[in-house]
Design a protein around this motif. Structure first.
Motif, PDB file in Angstrom:
ATOM      1  N   TYR A 112       0.711  -1.283  -0.031  1.00 42.05           N
ATOM      2  CA  TYR A 112      -0.003   0.143   0.095  1.00 42.05           C
ATOM      3  C   TYR A 112       0.862   1.290   0.034  1.00 42.05           C
ATOM      4  O   TYR A 112       1.934   1.316   0.820  1.00 42.05           O
ATOM      5  CB  TYR A 112      -0.897   0.033   1.184  1.00 42.05           C
ATOM      6  CG  TYR A 112      -1.875  -1.147   1.126  1.00 42.05           C
ATOM      7  CD1 TYR A 112      -3.225  -1.040   0.547  1.00 42.05           C
ATOM      8  CD2 TYR A 112      -1.608  -2.238   2.161  1.00 42.05           C
ATOM      9  CE1 TYR A 112      -4.221  -2.205   0.788  1.00 42.05           C
ATOM     10  CE2 TYR A 112      -2.408  -3.260   1.749  1.00 42.05           C
ATOM     11  CZ  TYR A 112      -3.753  -3.320   1.308  1.00 42.05           C
ATOM     12  OH  TYR A 112      -4.603  -4.253   1.372  1.00 42.05           O
ATOM     13  N   ALA A 134      -3.021   8.425   3.008  1.00 40.48           N
ATOM     14  CA  ALA A 134      -3.382   7.280   2.128  1.00 40.48           C
ATOM     15  C   ALA A 134      -4.046   7.829   0.900  1.00 40.48           C
ATOM     16  O   ALA A 134      -4.577   8.870   0.605  1.00 40.48           O
ATOM     17  CB  ALA A 134      -4.177   6.197   2.638  1.00 40.48           C
ATOM     18  N   ARG A 138      -7.030   3.493  -2.841  1.00 38.05           N
ATOM     19  CA  ARG A 138      -5.902   2.301  -2.564  1.00 38.05           C
ATOM     20  C   ARG A 138      -6.157   1.780  -1.121  1.00 38.05           C
ATOM     21  O   ARG A 138      -5.769   0.698  -0.780  1.00 38.05           O
ATOM     22  CB  ARG A 138      -4.550   2.557  -2.681  1.00 38.05           C
ATOM     23  CG  ARG A 138      -4.111   3.169  -4.026  1.00 38.05           C
ATOM     24  CD  ARG A 138      -3.808   1.922  -4.944  1.00 38.05           C
ATOM     25  NE  ARG A 138      -3.912   2.282  -6.382  1.00 38.05           N
ATOM     26  CZ  ARG A 138      -3.621   1.440  -7.443  1.00 38.05           C
ATOM     27  NH1 ARG A 138      -3.287   0.448  -7.095  1.00 38.05           N
ATOM     28  NH2 ARG A 138      -3.799   1.656  -8.385  1.00 38.05           N
ATOM     29  N   GLU A 139      -6.578   2.688  -0.034  1.00 39.36           N
ATOM     30  CA  GLU A 139      -6.428   2.312   1.069  1.00 39.36           C
ATOM     31  C   GLU A 139      -7.604   1.118   1.663  1.00 39.36           C
ATOM     32  O   GLU A 139      -7.409   0.495   2.454  1.00 39.36           O
ATOM     33  CB  GLU A 139      -6.906   3.410   2.015  1.00 39.36           C
ATOM     34  CG  GLU A 139      -7.921   4.213   1.972  1.00 39.36           C
ATOM     35  CD  GLU A 139      -8.426   5.530   2.642  1.00 39.36           C
ATOM     36  OE1 GLU A 139      -7.514   5.552   3.741  1.00 39.36           O
ATOM     37  OE2 GLU A 139      -9.072   6.459   2.289  1.00 39.36           O
ATOM     38  N   PHE A 197      -2.300  -8.084  -2.109  1.00 41.08           N
ATOM     39  CA  PHE A 197      -1.769  -6.997  -1.452  1.00 41.08           C
ATOM     40  C   PHE A 197      -1.217  -7.634  -0.048  1.00 41.08           C
ATOM     41  O   PHE A 197      -1.912  -8.303   0.719  1.00 41.08           O
ATOM     42  CB  PHE A 197      -2.766  -5.849  -1.096  1.00 41.08           C
ATOM     43  CG  PHE A 197      -2.655  -4.782  -2.182  1.00 41.08           C
ATOM     44  CD1 PHE A 197      -1.984  -3.490  -2.235  1.00 41.08           C
ATOM     45  CD2 PHE A 197      -3.032  -5.253  -3.593  1.00 41.08           C
ATOM     46  CE1 PHE A 197      -1.807  -2.462  -3.279  1.00 41.08           C
ATOM     47  CE2 PHE A 197      -3.222  -4.101  -4.666  1.00 41.08           C
ATOM     48  CZ  PHE A 197      -2.630  -2.831  -4.437  1.00 41.08           C
ATOM     49  N   PHE A 201       3.750  -1.121   3.735  1.00 44.24           N
ATOM     50  CA  PHE A 201       3.373   0.126   3.216  1.00 44.24           C
ATOM     51  C   PHE A 201       4.680   0.812   2.491  1.00 44.24           C
ATOM     52  O   PHE A 201       5.916   0.345   2.949  1.00 44.24           O
ATOM     53  CB  PHE A 201       3.047   1.292   4.065  1.00 44.24           C
ATOM     54  CG  PHE A 201       1.695   1.023   4.738  1.00 44.24           C
ATOM     55  CD1 PHE A 201       0.593   1.508   4.074  1.00 44.24           C
ATOM     56  CD2 PHE A 201       1.536   0.139   5.904  1.00 44.24           C
ATOM     57  CE1 PHE A 201      -0.620   1.354   4.484  1.00 44.24           C
ATOM     58  CE2 PHE A 201       0.263  -0.095   6.107  1.00 44.24           C
ATOM     59  CZ  PHE A 201      -0.705   0.518   5.588  1.00 44.24           C
TER      60      PHE A 201
END
Length: 277
Positions: A112, A134, A138-139, A197, A201
């Motif tokens: 992410y 974020a 995407r979050e 995913f 991060f």
């Protein structure tokens, strides 16, 4: 933990590259090798001690040979497990553990992104992560299970060399900016490769960006036409519709793009975005 290689490509962005490499050096596991592909002159670049950095210079008639540079770097790696990182990224200390923990053949593993409002002077992940925001699209992507291939973004991903070769790499007929990563996603989707995913991060360092990206108008149009020719659908539709709303292009019912005029310098300047993403 299996051995792995890192690939990044660079044009300009020397401070961003320095920050990326410093964050890699602070990771809980270190790569066997780092392949850096320069799309400009690499002389004068700072490389921190303690990392096995390999330098390549890609000479090309294209202004941004992104697909070719990615393929070149990945083909140069010394291990089977590859992490591609955009030069604007700063990695979390645990990122590589998280990516490699999920990586196997027939999978693409992403992470992410969070976006910083600046390019940090110093890199300490814990000190700067609270400054990042974020990306709204995407979050909410779930971690740990297959997601839509169109959620793929070449900012950060892990892949085995076997899987990359099965996909066929990035299509080098896409010249410059736009659609080459969407094309890669379509290619791996058609081959039944899962996109997952990991719950970790990267922090994306700020750079000027345009919404819509009129500064890349020519290559976006060319690559959209190439993508439509290949897959019979237009990519980057949000940007293309924005170009159409500005009176720059017309999209026909059968998705052919007609260029009516090129963007002016004023139009490009007015599209400069203040958002970090």
């Amino acid at each position: 933990m299996p051995e792995f290689s890192i690939v990044t490509i660079v044009k300009g962005r020397r401070k961003q590259l320095e920050n990326l490499l410093q964050s890699v050096k602070s990771s809980t596991v270190l790569p066997s090798d780092i392949q850096i592909v320069f799309m400009d002159d690499p002389r004068g670049t700072f490389f921190p001690d303690g990392l096995n950095v390999k330098i390549h210079q890609l000479n090309s008639s294209q202004e941004l040979p992104l697909a070719a540079a990615r393929n070149f770097g990945i083909n140069a790696t010394q291990t089977e497990n590859i992490v591609f990182i955009d030069v604007d990224c700063i990695v979390s200390p645990t990122l590589f553990e998280s990516l490699l923990g999920s990586l196997e053949d027939h999978k693409i593993i992403s992470a992410y992104p969070k976006y910083l409002p600046t390019v940090p002077d110093e890199v300490n992940y814990k000190d700067i992560e609270n400054q990042a925001v974020a990306h709204p699209s995407r979050e909410n992507i779930p971690a740990g299970k297959p997601v839509d291939h169109l959620q793929f973004w070449s900012l950060i991903f892990a892949v085995t060399k076997n899987t990359f070769n099965k996909i066929g790499g990035f299509d080098e007929t896409f010249a410059g900016y736009g659609a080459e990563d969407t094309d890669f996603a379509m290619s791996f989707h058609r081959k039944g490769i899962e996109h997952i995913f990991a719950a970790d991060f990267i922090l994306h360092q700020y750079h000027d960006k345009y919404d819509p990206p009129l500064n890349y108008f020519d290559s976006i149009i060319a690559n959209a036409r190439r993508y439509h020719q290949k897959w019979n659908v237009l990519p980057m539709q949000k940007w293309l519709r924005a170009f159409e709303n500005l009176g720059l292009i017309k999209i026909s019912e059968n998705q052919e793009i007609q260029v009516l005029s090129k963007p002016s310098e004023v139009q490009i300047k007015n599209c400069l975005s203040k958002l970090p993403y």
